[in-house]
Design an enzyme around this catalytic site. Structure first.
Site: not given
Ligand code: ZN
Length: 508
Positions: A264-265
């Site tokens: 995600h990051e």
């Protein structure tokens, strides 16, 4: 020197101040001892006030005016014309906010974040309550700087999603809610068709780190210009184009936590890293402060992170490639667990207490709950002292669950502690945008799933670079989606994606 160049130089100074604050923020969330909060609060108040004053200065106003005239004859889509346009919008907004308020807000937010971090492990809502009351009060005051408005929540949403109105969000959520609740209901009727137990076994953290790093690098996160650290609430912090950092968190008893947080990051980081040098080093007004990255909106940001996390990382082709490596790394917890069982396990639909660990089918319900509560707090139909009870009632209504404690309930997210009231809708907007982008990408790159099965992510990343990252903040999210997909923002592709994916997994 022409006015546009002078404008870019002055914006560069504001950018550097914002980047300095971003580093203070990164440090606070990763390294700073609790005793540092008071000093940090003063430093952040000063830096943010200085950036604000520089941004709304008479010099900036004059340069903007002159630059507007200078670029008037140019292609309206040129970098110069679009930058002047976006900065003018941000300028008009920022100057409604008093300098004193900015300093006061960042001082209070820094202490509030520290209080949240200390209150959460012991589920101590009362300890956090005075800080939250302060943040809610400051956000109510903030909205009033923008009166008159159609809805008191409008100026808050606009901080994260420039141009978006509360009414549009309500309409979109109503459409999603109906179809997602129906989908979740029919999945739950299928009972325990999917077994997620193998994900919750012993996974040594060292090996999780190695695997997450390998994946982040393979997707295209440039670690020469980035790094990965640990934080209570994973986040990405782009200090400048050459230094875009991410954080993650490890759970030795759950393989999904670090893995999907890291993907995600990395998705966020690749967006920041993908803004071309020609339009970089300009601050945008995002998240109620001047942020050191020239990106469209938080919704677009979340579309990038959620696309990589879910459409790629929770997809079957990704695991066709990576499952053999994972199995080699963790032979004992994954003994006897085949690819198909693993794929279904990471996509198990089960109403859960924690938003960041929820499945794709129920995720937006967590956001809707927060949207309902935030709008009620802003219209004053809800007060902070009644918030825990309201939270628990909404959890029952949306997900049929009651949190056993506040750490797994109202205290779970960092956002409200730092005054990020108005952010949550960006997550759902991001999902919806990701659905629309993905549909178009799979048309443009027809053999994408085969490429992913071979561990090749280059064509996907370059599509995103060309159609999203390359534009930075030149277009607002509505225009960006229209330009990149040929259609206005619509929830249809995302709903189709969910219904197809889970229809297949659960044989609906
Ligand atoms: Zn995110």
């Amino acid at each position: 020197m022409d006015s546009y160049t002078k404008l870019r130089n002055l914006l560069g100074e504001v950018f550097d101040l914002a980047a300095t604050d971003a580093l203070l923020d990164w440090d606070q969330q990763t390294m700073m001892p609790p005793g540092g909060a008071e000093g940090r609060a003063r430093a952040r108040a000063l830096i943010n006030r200085t950036a604000h004053d520089r941004f709304v200065s008479a010099e900036m106003e004059d340069l903007l005016e002159a630059a507007r005239k200078e670029v008037a004859g140019r292609d309206p889509d040129s970098d110069e014309a679009r930058i002047v346009r976006r900065v003018s919008i941000d300028f008009e907004k920022e100057r409604r906010v008093p300098s004193e308020w900015v300093a006061h807000f960042f001082y209070a937010a820094t202490l509030s974040q520290q209080a949240w971090e200390e209150a959460k492990p012991g589920s101590d809502f009362d300890k956090f309550k005075p800080h939250l009351e302060k943040m809610v009060g400051l956000r109510r005051e903030y909205a009033d700087f923008f009166a008159p408005y159609d809805h008191v929540y409008d100026p808050l949403v606009d901080d994260f999603e420039p141009g978006m109105k509360t009414r549009q969000i309500s309409e979109l959520f109503a459409q999603l809610r109906q179809r997602q609740v129906r989908l979740v209901r029919s999945i739950l009727e299928r009972g325990k068709a999917v077994n997620a137990a193998p994900l919750h076994r012993s996974y040594p953290v060292r090996k999780q780190e190695a695997f997450s790093l390998e994946v982040a690098r393979a997707l295209g996160y440039d670690l020469r210009c980035g790094r990965i650290d640990v934080a209570a609430h994973p986040f990405t912090n782009g200090l400048n184009p050459g230094d875009v950092r991410i954080t993650t968190r490890y759970d030795p008893r759950y393989i999904g936590s670090a893995l999907f947080s890291t993907i995600h990051e990395s998705g966020h980081a690749m967006y920041d890293q993908g803004v071309p040098a020609s339009i970089a080093n300009i601050p945008t007004r995002l998240g109620q402060s001047l942020s050191p990255s020239f990106v469209s909106s938080m919704g677009v940001h979340e579309s990038q992170s959620r696309l990589w996390e879910n459409f790629v990382g929770r997809g079957r082709p990704f695991w066709v490639h990576y499952y053999p490596t994972l199995k080699k790394l963790f032979p004992s917890p994954l003994e006897g667990v085949g690819l198909e069982t693993f794929y279904r396990a990471i996509n198990k639909v089960k109403p859960s207490l924690i938003r960041t660990e929820s499945d794709e089918a129920t995720y937006n319900l967590h956001v809707m709950l927060r949207f309902d509560l935030e709008t009620s707090l802003m219209t004053r139909s809800l007060e902070v002292s009644d918030l825990p009870e309201a939270w628990n009632a909404k959890m029952q209504e949306y997900l049929g669950l009651t949190p056993p404690d506040h750490a797994q309930g109202v205290l779970q997210d960092i956002h409200w502690s730092i005054g990020y009231i108005g952010y949550f809708p960006s997550y759902t907007l991001g999902n919806v945008m990701a659905g629309q982008l993905w549909e178009r990408i799979t048309e443009d790159v027809p053999d994408l799933s085969h490429q992913i099965e071979r561990g090749e992510f280059g064509s996907l990343l370059s599509w995103l670079r060309r159609n999203v990252h390359a534009h930075g903040a030149k277009f607002d999210s509505g225009e960006l989606i229209l330009r990149s997909t040929g259609k206005p923002l619509t929830a249809e592709p995302y709903l189709r994606y969910l219904e197809t994916k889970f229809g297949e997994i659960y044989k609906l």
